[in-house]
Design a protein around this motif. Structure first.
Motif: not given
Length: 209
Positions: A111-125
């Motif tokens: 779940r932490r990996k999924l959370f970080l993935s969602g966060f990183t993709v969103a923050i990358s814009n």
């Protein structure tokens, strides 16, 4: 700010958030791979990133970033590179013929990996900050408490980001439930990966204006 302005603001943020993009694509991919329950972690990561971006815009960091051409370029290319990386990883998963619903239960930090993935993709814009910087002043009322209004706007952004990401995650989970053939799921993987790469390339070659 009057109620009808809040409604218009919420509808604007919701409408823009519904437009398919990297954040919705990663939520869809995670929903299709791991089910809607796991996609909640992705949605929470997306909501936290949107909260940071909206907060940065509300405290003036958005003006600093958008006025600094070199800083915006660095953020833009870093975000574009990450989106391309994510797209390539999703494409490689399809090429290796791994099932889209691969189980992550073997990893305690799934779940932490999924959370970080969602966060990183969103923050990358980085353009999200510019969008909020331009949007928020349009709805601020001089008659009310500006800090309270901005806080309310950030809360609306966070709730909308979570809701829309979870919605796309549920769509992905629905596709997962169809139990499509491996070939079809591989095509879904490749299409999703290709859209990520296209988003990254589009961001890299987009203008800063």
């Amino acid at each position: 700010m009057d109620l009808h302005y809040w409604i218009i603001f919420g509808a604007t943020v919701f409408g823009v958030s519904l437009i398919p993009g990297p954040s919705t694509l990663i939520a869809f991919a995670h929903g299709a791979a791991h089910g809607w329950g796991r996609s909640i972690s992705t949605a929470l990561g997306n909501a936290l990133a949107s909260t940071f971006q909206a907060t940065a815009a509300s405290v003036g960091l958005g003006l600093l970033i958008t006025s600094s051409g070199s800083l915006l370029l660095v953020l833009k290319y870093a975000g574009a590179a990450y989106l391309i990386y994510v797209g390539v990883q999703i494409w490689r998963t399809a090429s290796h013929r791994l099932p889209l619903h691969a189980n992550l239960d073997r990893r305690g930090d799934a779940r932490r990996k999924l959370f970080l993935s969602g966060f990183t993709v969103a923050i990358s814009n980085p353009k999200a900050i510019a969008f909020f910087t331009a949007l928020f002043p349009q709805f601020l009322s001089l008659e009310g408490n500006s800090f309270a209004q901005l806080g309310g706007m950030v809360a609306v952004v966070a709730f909308t980001a979570f809701s829309v990401a979870l919605f796309y995650g549920c769509i992905g989970a629905w596709v997962r439930g169809l139990e499509l053939s491996r070939k079809v799921m591989s095509r879904i993987h490749k299409t999703t990966g290709g859209l990520f790469v296209a988003s990254g390339v589009g961001l890299a070659f987009s203008r800063n204006s």
